[in-house]
Design an enzyme around this catalytic site. Structure first.
Site, PDB file in Angstrom:
ATOM      1  CG  LEU A   1      -1.892  -1.179   1.348  1.00 53.91           C
ATOM      2  CD1 LEU A   1      -2.799  -0.990   2.558  1.00 53.91           C
ATOM      3  CD2 LEU A   1      -2.727  -1.356   0.089  1.00 53.91           C
ATOM      4  CG  HIS A   2       0.963   3.423  -3.215  1.00 51.45           C
ATOM      5  ND1 HIS A   2      -0.110   4.167  -3.658  1.00 51.45           N
ATOM      6  CD2 HIS A   2       1.084   2.391  -4.100  1.00 51.45           C
ATOM      7  CE1 HIS A   2      -0.607   3.632  -4.762  1.00 51.45           C
ATOM      8  NE2 HIS A   2       0.092   2.554  -5.054  1.00 51.45           N
TER       9      HIS A   2
ATOM     10  CG  HIS B   1      -3.159   1.265  -2.342  1.00 52.56           C
ATOM     11  ND1 HIS B   1      -1.815   1.034  -2.504  1.00 52.56           N
ATOM     12  CD2 HIS B   1      -3.780   0.523  -3.289  1.00 52.56           C
ATOM     13  CE1 HIS B   1      -1.629   0.185  -3.488  1.00 52.56           C
ATOM     14  NE2 HIS B   1      -2.807  -0.142  -3.993  1.00 52.56           N
TER      15      HIS B   1
ATOM     16  CD  GLN C   1      -5.067  -8.894 -11.088  1.00 51.30           C
ATOM     17  OE1 GLN C   1      -6.074  -9.168 -10.414  1.00 51.30           O
ATOM     18  NE2 GLN C   1      -4.620  -7.658 -11.227  1.00 51.30           N
TER      19      GLN C   1
ATOM     20  N   GLY D   1      -9.117   3.002  -8.519  1.00 51.84           N
ATOM     21  CA  GLY D   1      -8.400   4.172  -9.001  1.00 51.84           C
ATOM     22  C   GLY D   1      -8.444   4.296 -10.513  1.00 51.84           C
TER      23      GLY D   1
ATOM     24  CE  LYS E   1      -1.411   2.730 -10.939  1.00 58.52           C
ATOM     25  NZ  LYS E   1      -1.124   1.571 -11.842  1.00 58.52           N
TER      26      LYS E   1
ATOM     27  CD  GLN F   1      -8.294  -3.201 -12.288  1.00 53.50           C
ATOM     28  OE1 GLN F   1      -7.459  -4.071 -12.445  1.00 53.50           O
ATOM     29  NE2 GLN F   1      -8.281  -2.404 -11.228  1.00 53.50           N
TER      30      GLN F   1
ATOM     31  CB  SER G   1       2.306   1.973  -9.502  1.00 53.06           C
ATOM     32  OG  SER G   1       2.348   0.580  -9.728  1.00 53.06           O
TER      33      SER G   1
END
Length: 283
Positions: A33-34, A37, A61, A150, A152, A156, A188
């Site tokens: 996590l960052h 998140h 995935q 998100g 980004k 998705q 990321s």
């Protein structure tokens, strides 16, 4: 903070809150996590009485087994970081692969009405079948009212919205803005794997996206694409995998610019062996 590794224990915990809490949010993550998140989780906390943060590196995935093996797993750090959030109630669901897949680790086949065919779907075989499989499974396990993703991973996000629509899943999908480092690099979990040299070079990606947005106002899409490709062809470290300008709703590559449509630029770049993606709204 409660951390559950089994869906049965998670369900018991969530059910005990049902009488007192009215809305349940879900923030699916693969851990490491960052601040990006945390921004998602803070929004979820502000809009729900209880939030489940799932931490699960989903094997189905990944089309590259090496990438799966090297993906950072930092559960203790992640839980400690979540502990710094005091705005609301958080439960962590950090399951094993067997708990999610019940011993059958395979992807279902999905049709997302063409949203999956370009960009990430074109370059990562089976990726969105894996995403659809795990997200659908998480929705079935957690049963959230709202789920947060998100932008980004914009493709998705659109695919998950399509998943919910086509399978009549009663969850509200909420997209959250891209969270960036001070130098513009999209946050990321993969950024932690960049060497200092590549980390210094990586903000070039967002710099080019911003310039492409400006150029798109006065140039054709073909000229913008050619310009981006030429810039990366000259870069000593970063290797362009794709740069695509697409209709924001259908994700189909632009054919003729129309004032009535919204467009977005999508990019994937290799910084050494680390693959980075980003995107930007163009109009």
């Amino acid at each position: 903070m409660n951390v559950f590794h089994k869906k049965s224990d998670l369900n018991k915990a969530v059910n005990t809150f049902n009488s007192a809490y009215h809305t349940l949010g879900l923030v699916p993550t693969m851990g490491a996590l960052h601040s990006g998140h945390l921004a998602l989780i803070k929004q979820a906390l502000s809009e729900n009485n209880l939030v489940v943060v799932s931490i699960f590196v989903n094997p189905t995935q990944f089309d590259n087994k090496s990438d799966l093996q090297k993906y950072p797993r930092t559960l203790d750090y992640d839980v400690a970081l979540l502990g710094t959030l005091t705005e609301g109630e958080i439960i962590v669901y950090a399951p094993t692969v067997d708990d999610v897949y019940d011993g059958n680790v395979s992807s279902s086949n999905f049709s997302f009405d063409g949203l999956e065919e370009s960009m990430e779907g074109k370059f990562r075989t089976g990726h969105f079948d894996g995403v659809g499989t795990v997200v659908k499974r998480l929705f079935e396990i957690v049963k959230p009212d709202n789920a947060y993703f998100g932008e980004k991973d914009f493709q998705q996000l659109m695919i998950i919205r399509k998943l919910v629509e086509k399978h009549n899943i009663p969850v509200n999908i909420i997209g959250c803005p891209i969270y960036r480092e001070k130098d513009g690099l999209a946050m990321s979990s993969r950024n932690a794997r960049l060497t200092p040299e590549y980390r210094k070079a990586a903000p070039f990606i967002y710099k080019i996206l911003k310039s492409a947005k400006i150029k798109f106002g006065t140039n054709s899409d073909i000229k913008v694409v050619e310009w981006v490709k030429s810039k990366f062809a000259k870069h000593p470290l970063l290797k362009l995998e794709y740069f695509t300008i697409a209709d924001e709703e259908t994700l189909q590559p632009i054919k003729r610019k129309s004032k009535s449509k919204s467009y977005r630029a999508f990019i994937a770049v290799y910084a050494g062996e680390i693959r980075l993606i980003d995107n930007i709204a163009l109009n």
